[in-house]
Each structure stands twice: as structure tokens, then as C-alpha cells.
Design a protein around this motif. Structure first.
Motif, PDB file in Angstrom:
ATOM      1  N   LEU A  64       0.813  -1.212   0.000  1.00  0.00           N
ATOM      2  CA  LEU A  64       0.000   0.000   0.000  1.00  0.00           C
ATOM      3  C   LEU A  64       0.852   1.270   0.000  1.00  0.00           C
ATOM      4  CD1 LEU A  64      -2.970   1.027   0.169  1.00  0.00           C
ATOM      5  CD2 LEU A  64      -2.633   1.138   2.644  1.00  0.00           C
ATOM      6  N   PHE A  65       1.845   1.322   0.865  1.00  0.00           N
ATOM      7  CA  PHE A  65       2.690   2.525   0.930  1.00  0.00           C
ATOM      8  C   PHE A  65       3.432   2.745  -0.387  1.00  0.00           C
ATOM      9  CE2 PHE A  65       3.583   2.961   5.794  1.00  0.00           C
ATOM     10  CZ  PHE A  65       2.229   2.888   6.075  1.00  0.00           C
ATOM     11  N   ALA A 131      -7.607   6.634  -4.090  1.00  0.00           N
ATOM     12  CA  ALA A 131      -6.275   6.814  -4.680  1.00  0.00           C
ATOM     13  C   ALA A 131      -5.814   5.618  -5.505  1.00  0.00           C
ATOM     14  CB  ALA A 131      -5.255   7.107  -3.579  1.00  0.00           C
ATOM     15  N   LEU A 132      -6.258   4.422  -5.169  1.00  0.00           N
ATOM     16  CA  LEU A 132      -5.717   3.223  -5.801  1.00  0.00           C
ATOM     17  C   LEU A 132      -6.620   2.674  -6.896  1.00  0.00           C
ATOM     18  CD1 LEU A 132      -3.917   3.375  -3.252  1.00  0.00           C
ATOM     19  CD2 LEU A 132      -4.000   0.900  -3.186  1.00  0.00           C
ATOM     20  N   SER A 133      -5.965   2.182  -7.939  1.00  0.00           N
ATOM     21  CA  SER A 133      -6.664   1.476  -9.015  1.00  0.00           C
ATOM     22  C   SER A 133      -6.764  -0.003  -8.636  1.00  0.00           C
ATOM     23  CB  SER A 133      -5.879   1.610 -10.317  1.00  0.00           C
ATOM     24  OG  SER A 133      -4.660   0.867 -10.222  1.00  0.00           O
ATOM     25  N   GLY A 134      -7.490  -0.743  -9.426  1.00  0.00           N
ATOM     26  CA  GLY A 134      -7.602  -2.185  -9.185  1.00  0.00           C
ATOM     27  C   GLY A 134      -6.259  -2.885  -9.213  1.00  0.00           C
ATOM     28  N   ASP A 135      -5.410  -2.532 -10.173  1.00  0.00           N
ATOM     29  CA  ASP A 135      -4.081  -3.141 -10.257  1.00  0.00           C
ATOM     30  C   ASP A 135      -3.236  -2.792  -9.036  1.00  0.00           C
ATOM     31  OD1 ASP A 135      -4.664  -4.342 -12.676  1.00  0.00           O
ATOM     32  OD2 ASP A 135      -3.686  -2.785 -13.881  1.00  0.00           O
ATOM     33  N   TRP A 137      -4.415  -2.146  -6.008  1.00  0.00           N
ATOM     34  CA  TRP A 137      -4.930  -2.971  -4.902  1.00  0.00           C
ATOM     35  C   TRP A 137      -4.369  -4.384  -5.000  1.00  0.00           C
ATOM     36  CZ3 TRP A 137      -6.535  -1.337  -0.548  1.00  0.00           C
ATOM     37  CH2 TRP A 137      -7.248  -0.148  -0.436  1.00  0.00           C
ATOM     38  N   ASP A 138      -4.343  -4.923  -6.218  1.00  0.00           N
ATOM     39  CA  ASP A 138      -3.810  -6.274  -6.405  1.00  0.00           C
ATOM     40  C   ASP A 138      -2.342  -6.338  -5.999  1.00  0.00           C
ATOM     41  OD1 ASP A 138      -6.281  -7.106  -7.341  1.00  0.00           O
ATOM     42  OD2 ASP A 138      -5.696  -7.030  -9.462  1.00  0.00           O
ATOM     43  N   ALA A 139      -1.553  -5.345  -6.398  1.00  0.00           N
ATOM     44  CA  ALA A 139      -0.130  -5.309  -6.043  1.00  0.00           C
ATOM     45  C   ALA A 139       0.042  -5.162  -4.530  1.00  0.00           C
ATOM     46  CB  ALA A 139       0.575  -4.171  -6.777  1.00  0.00           C
ATOM     47  N   SER A 140      -0.784  -4.349  -3.926  1.00  0.00           N
ATOM     48  CA  SER A 140      -0.705  -4.153  -2.474  1.00  0.00           C
ATOM     49  C   SER A 140      -1.036  -5.440  -1.733  1.00  0.00           C
ATOM     50  CB  SER A 140      -1.651  -3.032  -2.042  1.00  0.00           C
ATOM     51  OG  SER A 140      -1.277  -1.804  -2.607  1.00  0.00           O
ATOM     52  N   MET A 141      -2.054  -6.138  -2.182  1.00  0.00           N
ATOM     53  CA  MET A 141      -2.435  -7.394  -1.533  1.00  0.00           C
ATOM     54  C   MET A 141      -1.369  -8.456  -1.748  1.00  0.00           C
ATOM     55  SD  MET A 141      -4.816  -8.410   0.413  1.00  0.00           S
ATOM     56  CE  MET A 141      -5.135  -9.952   1.224  1.00  0.00           C
TER      57      MET A 141
END
Length: 150
Positions: A64-65, A131-135, A137-141
């Protein structure tokens, strides 16, 4: 944390909040152990906190960061949060909980930890919704999962 923005429903944010709760529960138990005159139990709880925080911070910072830091609006806020991570990471193993100065330092660190968590839960997490796109969010997860290989 607010209950109106909906970020609590995001699986990654739920994980971060659960980790915050485990850490603050351990911190509270450690403070109570110190009040009861049991620094050995407090030390074990502080070590549990540190272990939980290591994975938590890795998941936040590499996920996320990292994606939110790319936006100049969030970069300074995130840099300050990461500095607070480093400070607590250095402090916890160095504490001598058998000494009054160590107990005072831990007590203040717990207060700071609560302030830090509020900055994330009341500021950064709700901001992440827009602030975040779907991609992203996927990268953060994915980063959170990599930090928590269970």
C-alpha cells in the motif's frame, strides 16, 4: 477509525486493522504485566508485538505505501509513517523493562503507536479508497501476502 467510508470492507485494510488490534492488545497486556511487576511476561509480549509488526510493516511498506507513495500528495505522509516504523523497530528490542526508564519509554511508545495507527486508519486507509486502481490494490495485496507466508 471511522466507520462511514467503507475502507473497513476492503480485505487488505481488514488485515491491517486486525494486525493493529493484535499489536495494541499485546501492548496493553505488556503494560498490565509491568504494572503487576512481571517484566519477563512484558518482555515476551513486546517480542510478540515486534514479530507481528515486522510482517505488518513489510506488508504495508512494500504494498500500500509503495503504490500510494508514487502520488506526491501522499509521499511525505507515508515517509513520516515509515520513519515511525523504524523508530519503534529500533526501540522495542532495546528496552530494559526492569528499569523505570525502560518502562517509561515503552509507555510513551505505546501512546505513539496509538497515534501512528490513527494516522493510518483515519487518514491513509480512507484515502486509499479513491487513490488506488484495481491493479494497485492487487499489487498491495500481493505484497501483504508475501510478507505473511502462512
Amino acid at each position: 477509525m471511522c466507520h462511514y467510508c467503507g475502507c473497513r470492507d476492503i480485505p487488505l485494510i481488514k488485515e491491517f486493522i486486525a494486525e493493529h488490534e493484535r499489536v495494541t492488545d499485546a501492548a496493553g497486556d505488556a503494560l498490565r504485566a509491568l504494572e503487576a511487576g512481571d517484566p519477563q511476561r512484558a518482555r515476551a509480549l513486546v517480542e510478540a508485538m515486534a514479530g507481528e509488526l515486522t510482517a505488518h510493516w513489510r506488508g504495508e511498506e512494500e504494498g500500500l505505501f509503495r503504490v500510494m507513495r508514487e502520488d506526491p500528495e501522499y509521499a511525505p505522509y507515508i515517509a513520516a509513517l515509515e520513519t515511525e516504523h523504524r523508530e519503534l523497530d529500533a526501540l522495542l528490542p532495546a528496552l530494559d523493562l526492569t528499569e523505570p526508564d525502560g518502562v517509561r519509554a515503552f509507555t510513551e511508545a505505546v501512546r505513539e503507536l496509538h497515534r501512528h495507527i490513527a494516522k493510518e486508519e483515519d487518514g491513509l486507509f480512507p484515502a486509499s479508497l479513491t487513490a488506488l486502481s484495481g491493479d494497485e490494490w492487487d499489487a498491495s495485496m500481493a505484497a501483504w501476502r508475501a510478507a505473511h507466508p502462512r
